[in-house]
Write a protein that holds these residues in place. Structure first.
Motif, PDB file in Angstrom:
ATOM      1  N   UNK A  98      18.275  24.895  58.382  1.00  0.00           N
ATOM      2  CA  UNK A  98      17.069  25.714  57.753  1.00  0.00           C
ATOM      3  C   UNK A  98      17.564  27.231  57.700  1.00  0.00           C
ATOM      4  N   UNK A  99      18.214  27.712  58.889  1.00  0.00           N
ATOM      5  CA  UNK A  99      18.796  29.027  58.777  1.00  0.00           C
ATOM      6  C   UNK A  99      19.787  29.364  57.547  1.00  0.00           C
ATOM      7  N   UNK A 103      19.526  32.139  54.469  1.00  0.00           N
ATOM      8  CA  UNK A 103      20.434  33.201  54.259  1.00  0.00           C
ATOM      9  C   UNK A 103      20.952  32.792  52.748  1.00  0.00           C
ATOM     10  N   UNK A 104      20.922  31.613  52.310  1.00  0.00           N
ATOM     11  CA  UNK A 104      21.400  31.209  50.925  1.00  0.00           C
ATOM     12  C   UNK A 104      20.353  31.906  49.867  1.00  0.00           C
ATOM     13  N   UNK A 105      19.170  31.675  50.236  1.00  0.00           N
ATOM     14  CA  UNK A 105      18.031  32.080  49.512  1.00  0.00           C
ATOM     15  C   UNK A 105      18.070  33.557  49.260  1.00  0.00           C
ATOM     16  N   UNK A 106      18.248  34.129  50.618  1.00  0.00           N
ATOM     17  CA  UNK A 106      18.490  35.665  50.434  1.00  0.00           C
ATOM     18  C   UNK A 106      19.486  36.092  49.727  1.00  0.00           C
ATOM     19  N   UNK A 107      20.643  35.214  49.713  1.00  0.00           N
ATOM     20  CA  UNK A 107      21.717  35.628  48.658  1.00  0.00           C
ATOM     21  C   UNK A 107      21.379  35.505  47.183  1.00  0.00           C
ATOM     22  N   UNK A 108      20.624  34.432  46.779  1.00  0.00           N
ATOM     23  CA  UNK A 108      20.034  34.183  45.715  1.00  0.00           C
ATOM     24  C   UNK A 108      19.132  35.548  45.191  1.00  0.00           C
TER      25      UNK A 108
END
Length: 204
Positions: A98-99, A103-108
């Protein structure tokens, strides 16, 4: 009714969503009750997701943002990254999927904002550009927190890059703000916004 109100809000309205998502678990962290912190994060994360969907719908289907409001899109980086930090604060042990996903969504979101940067920077520098610093610093901090817990995945390679990038963002915004102050060009003109071409925000 609530959705209709949200659709009329500028992206900076999501600051309240970030506060609602991150404040309860972060505040509960001080009380050192892990179960209470975990329970407190769930309903607020759910509310944040619903509000964010309405705001994204407004951005996709509503009138284009006027130049003075475009820099506020930088706040779109904050929910997943600040949410990741809040999640880290209420959990223990190794990082989970989940975390990493947050973070991956934040990078996107960061890549999307980077792609929109030429469109956003058509507006001269203003205090609205500080919207980028909130999410940028959170995105740089989350991987470092995971490394402290022994994470050996891609965050190890991402952490120094994100740290340098976040520092560049903060330094540039701070330097531009100081320049505005020194040159006596720092003007807070939000009171005049409804009288300008403010898109959906300035209508009705």
């Amino acid at each position: 009714m609530a959705s209709a109100i949200l659709l009329q809000q500028p992206p900076c309205f999501i600051c309240r969503v970030v506060r609602d998502v991150s404040l309860p678990p972060s505040s509960a962290r001080l009380s050192d009750f892990l179960d209470g912190r975990s329970f407190s994060s769930a309903p607020d994360s759910s509310a944040g997701s619903r509000s964010r969907s309405a705001l994204l719908h407004r951005l996709l289907t509503g009138p284009a943002l006027s130049p003075p409001l475009r820099p506020t899109l930088g706040i779109q980086l904050a929910p997943p990254t600040v949410g990741a930090l809040a999640y880290i604060s209420v959990t223990q042990g190794p990082a989970d999927t989940l975390v990493h996903a947050m973070i991956g969504y934040g990078l996107l979101q960061a890549l999307i904002l980077l792609r929109l940067l030429p469109w956003i920077t058509k507006e001269p520098f203003s205090l609205a550009y500080w919207a980028f610093t909130f999410g940028a610093t959170a995105l740089a901090t989350a991987p470092m927190r995971l490394i402290e817990r022994g994470d050996t995945g891609p965050v190890v390679q991402l952490a120094p890059i994100l740290f340098i990038a976040a520092n560049i963002v903060v330094v540039l915004v701070a330097a531009a703000t100081i320049w505005l102050i020194v040159s006596r060009k720092l003007v807070i003109g939000w009171m005049d916004l409804p009288h300008r071409d403010a898109g959906a925000v300035g209508q009705g």
